[in-house]
Design an enzyme around this catalytic site. Structure first.
Site, PDB file in Angstrom:
ATOM      1  N   GLY A 228      72.222  63.716  40.895  1.00 26.69           N
ATOM      2  CA  GLY A 228      71.726  63.491  39.534  1.00 26.69           C
ATOM      3  C   GLY A 228      72.313  64.531  38.585  1.00 26.69           C
ATOM      4  O   GLY A 228      72.497  65.677  38.975  1.00 26.69           O
TER       5      GLY A 228
ATOM      6  N   GLY B 225      70.631  69.000  47.065  1.00 30.07           N
ATOM      7  CA  GLY B 225      70.498  68.902  48.524  1.00 30.07           C
ATOM      8  C   GLY B 225      71.454  67.898  49.160  1.00 30.07           C
ATOM      9  O   GLY B 225      72.119  68.206  50.157  1.00 30.07           O
ATOM     10  N   GLY B 226      71.559  66.702  48.583  1.00 33.97           N
ATOM     11  CA  GLY B 226      72.425  65.663  49.137  1.00 33.97           C
ATOM     12  C   GLY B 226      73.887  66.090  49.092  1.00 33.97           C
ATOM     13  O   GLY B 226      74.649  65.865  50.043  1.00 33.97           O
TER      14      GLY B 226
ATOM     15  N   ASP C  41      64.966  69.952  40.317  1.00 37.86           N
ATOM     16  CA  ASP C  41      63.781  69.952  41.186  1.00 37.86           C
ATOM     17  C   ASP C  41      63.480  71.327  41.782  1.00 37.86           C
ATOM     18  O   ASP C  41      62.388  71.544  42.307  1.00 37.86           O
ATOM     19  CB  ASP C  41      63.968  68.955  42.340  1.00 37.86           C
ATOM     20  CG  ASP C  41      64.267  67.553  41.841  1.00 37.86           C
ATOM     21  OD1 ASP C  41      63.811  67.226  40.737  1.00 37.86           O
ATOM     22  OD2 ASP C  41      64.951  66.808  42.555  1.00 37.86           O
TER      23      ASP C  41
ATOM     24  N   GLY D 210      60.700  65.875  39.913  1.00 32.58           N
ATOM     25  CA  GLY D 210      60.640  66.933  40.924  1.00 32.58           C
ATOM     26  C   GLY D 210      60.902  66.430  42.319  1.00 32.58           C
ATOM     27  O   GLY D 210      60.867  67.183  43.282  1.00 32.58           O
TER      28      GLY D 210
ATOM     29  N   GLU E 270      55.931  63.525  40.237  1.00 36.21           N
ATOM     30  CA  GLU E 270      56.227  62.147  40.683  1.00 36.21           C
ATOM     31  C   GLU E 270      55.997  61.953  42.184  1.00 36.21           C
ATOM     32  O   GLU E 270      55.749  60.844  42.641  1.00 36.21           O
ATOM     33  CB  GLU E 270      57.661  61.746  40.309  1.00 36.21           C
ATOM     34  CG  GLU E 270      58.724  62.610  40.972  1.00 36.21           C
ATOM     35  CD  GLU E 270      60.152  62.214  40.603  1.00 36.21           C
ATOM     36  OE1 GLU E 270      60.359  61.170  39.985  1.00 36.21           O
ATOM     37  OE2 GLU E 270      61.062  62.998  40.943  1.00 36.21           O
TER      38      GLU E 270
ATOM     39  N   TYR F  71      63.930  60.522  32.439  1.00 33.51           N
ATOM     40  CA  TYR F  71      65.263  61.140  32.349  1.00 33.51           C
ATOM     41  C   TYR F  71      65.440  62.076  31.162  1.00 33.51           C
ATOM     42  O   TYR F  71      66.422  62.812  31.110  1.00 33.51           O
ATOM     43  CB  TYR F  71      66.335  60.047  32.364  1.00 33.51           C
ATOM     44  CG  TYR F  71      66.308  59.317  33.679  1.00 33.51           C
ATOM     45  CD1 TYR F  71      66.949  59.845  34.788  1.00 33.51           C
ATOM     46  CD2 TYR F  71      65.570  58.156  33.831  1.00 33.51           C
ATOM     47  CE1 TYR F  71      66.879  59.222  36.018  1.00 33.51           C
ATOM     48  CE2 TYR F  71      65.490  57.520  35.060  1.00 33.51           C
ATOM     49  CZ  TYR F  71      66.141  58.060  36.152  1.00 33.51           C
ATOM     50  OH  TYR F  71      66.059  57.454  37.369  1.00 33.51           O
TER      51      TYR F  71
ATOM     52  N   GLN G  41      63.993  64.612  30.865  1.00 32.80           N
ATOM     53  CA  GLN G  41      63.933  65.949  31.463  1.00 32.80           C
ATOM     54  C   GLN G  41      65.292  66.473  31.908  1.00 32.80           C
ATOM     55  O   GLN G  41      65.461  67.660  32.150  1.00 32.80           O
ATOM     56  CB  GLN G  41      62.995  65.942  32.683  1.00 32.80           C
ATOM     57  CG  GLN G  41      61.558  65.733  32.293  1.00 32.80           C
ATOM     58  CD  GLN G  41      60.710  65.255  33.477  1.00 32.80           C
ATOM     59  OE1 GLN G  41      59.943  66.010  34.046  1.00 32.80           O
ATOM     60  NE2 GLN G  41      60.830  64.001  33.829  1.00 32.80           N
TER      61      GLN G  41
END
Ligand code: F6P
Length: 373
Positions: A12, A111-112, A135, A178, A230, A297, A299
């Protein structure tokens, strides 16, 4: 000898990605005379060999710009959507890395992205990663690019919801991003003075939330702000979800894998309506009118905060320093005021969740915030 370096942004988008590209590119080119190319749209661009040469002309004027000039995607090297199926395209990526005679690939992401970078590393690609995520769920670094900006935006939203909730004597349930961690909701909830904060790490009882709101109402405060992450779940749903995850883990290599996977997805799908359902339940339990605001989004859009620009510049330039020193297989981590390399294998697959006794949690409780338990 000149070093050839590729760079990509994946996962993201977050504010501060361009500042990181600029910091890395300028230091690499101007300080060390490296040749830098960018791959478009994360690992997809590496697979498709879609590149742009980065230099003074396209690295200038982007410090304050949101998003990423390279574009991004969530595509994974070993699971790339290709004409209706998912294929392992790792070898093609290795070929393109070699085609450009690259010495190192810099992967900026969460992370991904780190997981994918570690996979490419196993195939012989030298990688250096830079942590970014709104996050704040990456392990091994004190800070990640984008969190501070998102925290500011979410806090501003919680602030603004106060006056409208107050004027209409309403409960406003505000959903904050998050993923499966509560840092953003907890941080903005505390900074914005939310009356209730619900995070995934602390499953909630709706009755406890309703009671906190009623208590405020009895004390003359006829409005309440509920900041809900979320990923937050009620105690009941959290038990069901944990069981489904455990079933999936057990079924992983057996014939029941698909059924277990479908069950997890079904729960996740149903969870998307959680905030709306929660607001309706609170209205029923308290008799107070309630409304929902999903920040979404917003955010992760727009200009990075000063802190994120500074962090991105520090991490980006440090990545160039590490590469010049011959380091690879590491994440460029922020540690206190300094920067340090952290081996990828130490952090891949781990998640930085909010400890239930974290000082932020303690402070929230100390000012009387209800955390749903
Ligand atoms: O990881 C960043 C994040 O914004 C999460 O907070 C959110 O759960 C997710 O990305 C949304 O994903 P997507 O951009 O794929 O809709």
């Amino acid at each position: 000898m000149t070093k050839f370096v590729g760079v990509l942004t994946a996962g993201g988008d977050t504010p501060g990605l361009n500042a990181a590209l600029r910091g890395f590119g300028k230091a690499a080119i101007e300080e060390y005379g490296m040749e830098v190319i960018g791959f478009y749209e994360g690992y997809r661009g590496l697979m498709q060999n879609r590149t742009v040469r980065l230099d003074g002309s396209n690295l200038s004027g982007i410090l304050t710009r949101g998003g990423t000039i390279l574009g991004t995607s969530r595509d994974k090297p070993n699971n790339m959507p290709m004409g209706g199926q998912f294929l392992d395209m790792t070898d093609t990526m290795v070929e393109n890395y070699e085609r450009h005679h690259l010495d190192v690939l810099v992967c900026i992401g969460g992370g991904g992205t780190h997981k994918s970078a570690a996979k490419l590393m196993k195939k012989g690609i030298n990688v250096v990663t830079i942590p970014k995520t709104i996050d704040n769920d990456l392990c091994g670094t004190d800070h990640s690019i984008g969190f501070d900006t998102a925290l500011g935006i979410a806090t501003d939203a919680v602030d603004r919801l106060h006056s409208t909730a107050h004027s209409h004597h309403r409960i406003i349930v505000v959903e904050i991003m998050g993923h499966n961690t509560g840092w953003l909701a907890l941080g903005s909830g505390i900074a914005g003075g939310a009356d209730v904060i619900l995070i995934p790490e602390i499953p909630y009882e709706t009755q406890s939330v309703a009671e906190a709101i009623l208590q405020r109402s009895r004390g003359g405060k006829r409005f309440s702000i509920v900041a809900v992450s979320e990923g937050a779940m009620s105690v009941e749903n959290s038990l069901v979800f944990k069981q489904a995850l455990a079933d999936l883990e057990e079924a992983k290599k057996g014939p029941d894998r698909e059924t277990a996977q479908a069950r997890v997805q079904e729960i996740q799908q149903a969870h998307t309506a959680n905030t709306i359902n929660l607001a309706a339940e609170l209205e029923k339990l308290t008799g107070l009118e309630s409304r929902v605001t999903i920040l979404g989004y917003v955010q992760r859009g727009g200009t990075p905060s000063a802190y994120d620009r500074l962090l991105a510049t520090r991490l980006g330039t440090a990545a160039a320093n590490f590469i010049a020193d011959g380091l690879c297989g590491v994440m460029v981590a922020a540690r206190g005021e300094g920067i340090e390399p952290v081996k990828l294998e130490k952090i891949v697959g781990k998640r930085n969740v909010v400890p239930v006794d974290h000082p932020w949690v303690v402070s929230a409780r100390n000012v009387g915030t209800n955390l749903g338990d």
